[in-house]
Structure formats: C-alpha cells, structure tokens
Design an enzyme around this catalytic site. Structure first.
Site, PDB file in Angstrom:
ATOM      1  N   HIS A 216      -3.187   4.153   4.595  1.00 30.87           N
ATOM      2  CA  HIS A 216      -5.031   3.556   4.365  1.00 30.87           C
ATOM      3  C   HIS A 216      -6.523   3.916   4.189  1.00 30.87           C
ATOM      4  O   HIS A 216      -6.701   3.606   3.585  1.00 30.87           O
ATOM      5  CB  HIS A 216      -5.198   3.588   5.461  1.00 30.87           C
ATOM      6  CG  HIS A 216      -6.205   2.314   6.173  1.00 30.87           C
ATOM      7  ND1 HIS A 216      -6.037   1.289   5.930  1.00 30.87           N
ATOM      8  CD2 HIS A 216      -6.864   2.419   7.042  1.00 30.87           C
ATOM      9  CE1 HIS A 216      -7.108   0.627   6.998  1.00 30.87           C
ATOM     10  NE2 HIS A 216      -7.602   1.579   7.538  1.00 30.87           N
TER      11      HIS A 216
ATOM     12  N   ARG B  54       0.629  -1.286   0.142  1.00 25.81           N
ATOM     13  CA  ARG B  54       0.078  -0.066  -0.193  1.00 25.81           C
ATOM     14  C   ARG B  54       0.386   1.283  -0.160  1.00 25.81           C
ATOM     15  O   ARG B  54       1.083   1.305   1.008  1.00 25.81           O
ATOM     16  CB  ARG B  54      -0.731   0.014   1.559  1.00 25.81           C
ATOM     17  CG  ARG B  54      -2.223   0.695   1.163  1.00 25.81           C
ATOM     18  CD  ARG B  54      -2.432   1.344   2.554  1.00 25.81           C
ATOM     19  NE  ARG B  54      -1.470   1.810   3.251  1.00 25.81           N
ATOM     20  CZ  ARG B  54      -1.900   1.871   5.137  1.00 25.81           C
ATOM     21  NH1 ARG B  54      -1.851   1.367   5.724  1.00 25.81           N
ATOM     22  NH2 ARG B  54      -0.788   2.965   5.574  1.00 25.81           N
TER      23      ARG B  54
ATOM     24  N   TYR C 230       3.961   6.407  10.479  1.00 26.43           N
ATOM     25  CA  TYR C 230       4.851   4.745  11.469  1.00 26.43           C
ATOM     26  C   TYR C 230       5.420   3.802   9.989  1.00 26.43           C
ATOM     27  O   TYR C 230       5.670   3.289  10.231  1.00 26.43           O
ATOM     28  CB  TYR C 230       2.866   4.439  11.899  1.00 26.43           C
ATOM     29  CG  TYR C 230       2.273   3.692  10.372  1.00 26.43           C
ATOM     30  CD1 TYR C 230       2.326   3.316   9.666  1.00 26.43           C
ATOM     31  CD2 TYR C 230       1.047   4.546  10.404  1.00 26.43           C
ATOM     32  CE1 TYR C 230       1.139   3.400   8.852  1.00 26.43           C
ATOM     33  CE2 TYR C 230       0.177   4.753   9.483  1.00 26.43           C
ATOM     34  CZ  TYR C 230       0.662   3.707   8.583  1.00 26.43           C
ATOM     35  OH  TYR C 230      -0.763   3.858   7.526  1.00 26.43           O
TER      36      TYR C 230
END
Length: 385
Positions: free
Chosen positions: A268, A264, A277
């Site tokens: 998100h 990805r 992160y």
C-alpha cells in the site's frame, strides 16, 4: 454479452470490457472498438513505453525510500495500464484530481520528477503548480478529491466550457461519504466529471469483497450515473473506456463512472507489509496478468516491437530513473518560514501571529548559539593531581 453503444450500466448487464487478453491477444468489444479505431502502431508502442518508464520510476522511488532518501512512497506496481491508459485519453485542458498514487499520471502530464518527489522527501507541502499542468497535487484524505472534481466540473458548466474533470479514486474510497455525495451532485447537475476508480483489490489490508458484494461499477447507476467495468491491466481498453466517458462529458452527457479492475502487486505504501494479509497464490495469479507483459506480447506477436525499439525504451526508462534520483538527492531543504506560505490566499491575523511566534522561536536558537560561543570554557571541577 453486449451493451448499447454509449450507455452500459446496471448489475444484470455488468461485464468486463477488454481489448487485449492476458495472453496478449487482441479481441473485439462492441462498445470500445470505435474509441480506439484511430490508434496506430506508434501510439501502441508509446503506450508500452509509458508503462515501462513509470514502472522504472516506481522501482527507483521505492529504492530511494529504502535508502533513506524518501520518507514514504506509494507504489503503483501493477497499476500502470490503468494510469497510462486513462491519462493518455485526456486533453490538456481537462483537470485531474488525483489520489496520492497517480505518479504515472503526473508523468504523463509533464510534471518534473523532482516536483513529484518533493512531497515524499518532505521538502515541500504540495509539489507543483496545479494550474501549470491542470492537475491538482496529491490528495491524502481518502475520497475528498471527488468533491473537488465535481465542484470544478459544475463550474465548467456555468462557464460554458467543453473540458472536463477527472477524479481518481481507489476501491476503498467508494465506502467514503464524500464519494457518494460527489456522485449525487454530479448526477443532479449533470456535471462533466469522470469518476475513475482503480479497483486494486485492497484498501490497505481490507479486501474489496468485504466492502462491496457487487461490482463497484454497479454502485454508480443508483445515482443515475452510467458506468463501465474495464480490465484495468489492459492499457488499450482503459484508453477506450476513458475516451467513452470523455465523449459523454463533452457532449453534455454528464458524469460517468469507470471501474478499472487491476491489482496492487506492491505494498500500500513502503510502510506496509502486504504479506501479513494476502497470500502468495493471489499475487502469483495477478502476476500472470501483468499489464506490461501482455502489451509486450501483443506488440511482439504482431510485429510492432523489435529488439531495437525495446532497447530504446529501456534506455529511456533508465534516463528518467537517473533524472529522478539526481533530482531527489539534490532537492534543497526548504526555508523554515516557508511552512506559512500558500496557507491562505490573503493575509490572515491568526496565521500572522503564528508566523511571528515561530520567527521568534527560531531566533532564540541563534541567540543561544551566539551566547555559547562567547562564553569562556568552564574549568573542570575536582582536586588537582
């Protein structure tokens, strides 16, 4: 490492199946080659076009969200090969149960762009008629669509049909109880269902290595379900792997599990900040494995894609993006009372009571406006000058 032709499974035998490398080179695979032996040059160009178009859809939708036209959008940047390869391997009578990210699959199914965006703009509760496209509407609850897909597949067996169902899920969903219950039922009843896991390496901010210390495809054999791990950025390999699983389902082979290893590259959702992160190095590493870049390189190096074809593909992507933007901005606001539609198949007394209460609530605003408009304006208080 090689496998038997139709049953690759088990931790010791787990390997990454691939047909087009990150450098754009065509390689052979003992299992997958036969499932793409009929693919001609035009089909290869079509697969590339599909990926270009849905990436353009993704960029345009993200821009619409940033401009306040959508409340939210789940980017699919980097996962184009997984969605296109799997969707184009299915028949029209196969029923798809997606997550909320399979907008590329919806495009392949012919769902109108306005219907795709209605949910994210807040103008409808679902988006489209599932039975018109044999594709359920987006599922937000993680993993629950696997239950629906398995139940549907069990129904296909009872009705003697040869079609199948597909449950799309992410790597994070494999930690949900619903997914494991689905695999138990699917294996027990040999349901013709494909569990298609897009391992994009991040369940929001949780890395896949934290939730699974073995390949995700290695989980399914514990339930008696054959599995395969495929390069999810290789559209041709994904097409072949999905055809392998579909062949099993149509020939009474039961369920299959596909782990499409992808990444990805975006957030998100547009409410997420992935820089908090994950590191830049990781993104650069996977950027070098871009599914569109490798397919373009393969097609160009083999003389299957020229400047004229590329120009036509770019024009198609622009046209779809323009259609999407126009459809989004012109989506009509829903009637407030429509929130009660399609909640139950038959009339329900509790819902009817809520409907009447809401109708009275809305009417109170009309009465208030009517009263205010007929009142004389109040005189200001205070001393005269």
């Amino acid at each position: 490492m090689t496998h038997s032709r139709h049953e690759p499974t088990g931790h010791a035998a787990m390997t990454m199946h691939q047909l087009i490398t990150a450098d754009g080179d065509r390689v052979s695979d003992d299992l997958l080659d036969e499932f793409v032996s009929d693919i001609d040059d035009q089909t290869l160009r079509n697969l590339y076009e599909d990926m270009v178009v849905i990436r353009r859809i993704d960029f345009e939708s993200t821009a619409l969200q940033r401009q306040g036209q959508l409340a939210l959008w789940p980017p699919m940047l980097g996962q184009e090969a997984s969605q296109i390869g799997s969707a184009r391997a299915l028949e029209t009578d196969d029923f798809i149960f997606p997550t909320y990210r399979e907008n590329g699959v919806a495009y392949c199914r012919g769902v109108a762009m306005g219907d795709v965006l209605g949910l994210w703009r807040g103008t409808c509760n679902t988006g489209w008629d599932p039975y018109e496209f044999n594709m359920a509407t987006p599922q937000i609850i993680i993993g629950s669509q696997t239950l629906h897909a398995t139940g549907y597949a069990m129904g296909l067996v009872l009705e003697g049909k040869e079609s199948l169902s597909v449950a799309y899920l992410g790597d994070g969903a494999t930690s949900q109880g619903d997914v494991h219950e689905s695999m138990v039922f699917a294996a027990s009843f040999q349901a013709p269902v494909i569990f298609f896991c897009q391992n994009n390496h991040w369940a929001i901010s949780e890395p896949v290595g934290l939730q699974s210390h073995v390949p995700i495809a290695g989980r399914a054999p514990g339930y008696g379900i054959p599995s395969i791990q495929v390069d999810g950025n290789d559209v041709l390999a994904v097409l072949a792997a999905t055809r392998w699983a579909a062949h099993r389902a149509r020939t009474s082979g039961g369920p299959s599990f596909i782990e499409a290893v992808t990444y990805r590259m975006g957030a998100h959702t547009t409410a997420d900040d992935p820089t908090r992160y994950r590191g830049v190095t990781e993104l650069e590493e996977w950027g070098a494995k871009d599914p569109l870049a490798r397919m373009r390189t393969f097609l160009t190096n083999t003389g299957k894609l020229d400047a004229a074809a590329e120009s036509a593909i770019a024009a198609k992507a622009d046209a779809v993006a323009a259609e999407l933007r126009d459809a989004c901005i012109n989506l009509p606001d829903p009637d407030p009372m429509s929130v009660f539609e399609n909640v139950y198949v038959e009339d329900h007394p509790v819902l009817e009571r809520q409907r009447e209460q809401y109708r009275q609530y809305l009417a109170s605003f009309e009465r208030s406006e009517s009263t205010t408009s007929h009142e004389a304006p109040a005189m200001p208080q205070g001393r005269a000058s």
